[in-house]
Design an enzyme around this catalytic site. Structure first.
Site, short mmCIF file in Angstrom:
data_model
loop_
_atom_site.label_atom_id
_atom_site.label_comp_id
_atom_site.label_asym_id
_atom_site.label_seq_id
_atom_site.Cartn_x
_atom_site.Cartn_y
_atom_site.Cartn_z
N TYR A 55 -3.89 15.82 -6.09
CA TYR A 55 -3.72 15.18 -4.83
C TYR A 55 -4.25 13.81 -5.06
O TYR A 55 -5.21 13.32 -5.15
CB TYR A 55 -4.51 15.73 -3.94
CG TYR A 55 -4.38 17.34 -3.69
CD1 TYR A 55 -3.17 17.87 -3.99
CD2 TYR A 55 -5.45 18.24 -2.99
CE1 TYR A 55 -2.99 19.19 -3.66
CE2 TYR A 55 -5.26 19.40 -3.00
CZ TYR A 55 -3.96 20.05 -3.16
OH TYR A 55 -4.00 21.40 -3.08
N PRO A 203 -1.49 27.36 6.75
CA PRO A 203 -1.40 28.32 7.56
C PRO A 203 -0.87 28.07 8.84
O PRO A 203 -0.43 28.73 9.72
CB PRO A 203 -2.92 28.68 7.62
CG PRO A 203 -3.64 27.33 7.67
CD PRO A 203 -2.86 26.79 6.50
N GLY A 205 1.99 26.24 8.99
CA GLY A 205 3.43 25.97 8.52
C GLY A 205 3.73 24.55 8.34
O GLY A 205 4.77 24.14 8.68
N GLY A 207 2.55 22.10 10.02
CA GLY A 207 2.72 21.78 11.50
C GLY A 207 3.60 22.44 12.24
O GLY A 207 3.78 22.27 13.65
#
Length: 327
Positions: A55, A203, A205, A207
């Site tokens: 990241y 979790p 999606g 947004g």
């Protein structure tokens, strides 16, 4: 904040914080704003923070390192290795070799400023290296005190069982939400059989399940959703019935669609710990409040009965991002 046990020796807050978006993929980064979110998460009882060496690359671990040095919180830090990227490029290769695992772990320890990474995941399984070889290398890192627990990401049930036979796997992290439920077929049952915790990423999606997008949604510079198949105008329109179902239940319970999506995950088992990500305090507070939204078995059944028949339009990632999934 309630706690949940991913394994018999790893207890974390019931909802964690995914930190990826603080560094890239969702538009410009703002380190001071992100540090404020991390501190507020601590205030709200979050003890589980998720990062990875890719990241940024590397920026996210460095940011978490700053946070740990400043706050010195009671925290469980999860990081990952195995995806190799060049700065500024989305393209990636996979490397699970023991030599790379050792080098990556040492580099992550330095960036995080810690002596031990509490949970260290294989970010994607590299088919060039048998999982037994990979687990053997990670087991030696456990013995050396460099990592506390071993995790696997986006792994198949078969590979998970092979890995767990070499050394206990504490957690599996895979995308799981109301519009990504493939893990229910084999992976979640395997986790339950073996006593392994499950950590759903994305979790909400990415947004979508918050109800914030329609077919005319636009994405700013640096937002990778602009290139994801599920976020094309056609697929956003085709997937709208999903959020309509979620929004209807949210309205009846006086909460938000995001809170319903997280409460549904929490209802799927007490070893499931979602890690919604955000760069904004107001969304963090909304997400954490989902732990107070209780869905009855009847509400869960009605929600799933309405969503299960719906066809999900679009793949989760581009072809490049699909590398190593369900390996």
């Amino acid at each position: 904040m309630q706690e949940r046990s991913l394994s018999t020796t790893l207890t974390v807050s019931a909802i964690g914080l995914g930190c990826m978006g603080m560094s890239e993929f969702y538009g410009p980064r703002d380190d001071e704003q992100s540090l404020a979110v991390l501190n507020r998460a601590c205030d709200l009882g979050v003890t589980f923070f998720d990062t990875a060496d890719m990241y940024g690359p590397h920026h996210n671990e460095e940011l978490i390192g700053r946070f740990l040095k400043q706050r010195k919180p009671k925290a469980v830090i999860a990081s990952k290795f195995g995806i190799v990227r060049k700065p500024g490029e989305y393209a990636r290769t996979l490397d699970n070799s023991p030599a790379y695992a050792n080098a990556a772990c040492e580099a992550s320890l330095r960036r995080l400023g810690v002596d031990r990474i509490d949970l260290y995941y294989v970010h994607r399984v590299d088919r060039n290296h048998p999982i037994e070889e990979v687990m053997g290398a990670l087991a030696r890192l456990v013995e050396a005190g460099k990592i506390g627990h071993i995790g696997l990401c986006e792994v198949s049930a078969q590979t998970l069982r092979r890995a767990h036979a070499v050394h206990p796997v504490a957690a599996v992290q895979t995308e799981y939400s109301l519009w990504s439920r493939e893990v229910e077929r084999d992976v979640l049952p395997a986790c339950r059989d073996l006593g392994i915790g499950f950590v759903p990423y994305s979790p909400l999606g990415r947004g979508f399940l918050t109800g914030s997008f329609d077919r005319d949604a636009s994405f700013g510079a640096g937002d990778f959703r602009a290139n994801l198949p599920r976020f094309s105008p056609e697929n956003l329109a085709a997937n709208t019935p999903i959020i309509d179902v979620v929004a209807q239940l949210a309205a009846s319970k006086g909460c938000t669609a995001a809170q319903i999506a997280l409460a549904w995950l929490l209802s799927k088992g007490d070893t499931i710990v979602p890690i919604p990500g955000t760069k904004r305090i107001r969304y963090l507070e909304e997400n954490i409040a989902a732990s107070e939204v209780a869905l009855s078995p009847d509400e869960v059944n009605r929600l799933e009965a309405a969503i299960t028949p719906l066809q999900i339009a679009g793949d989760r990632y581009t072809a490049e991002g699909m590398k190593g999934l369900n390996a």
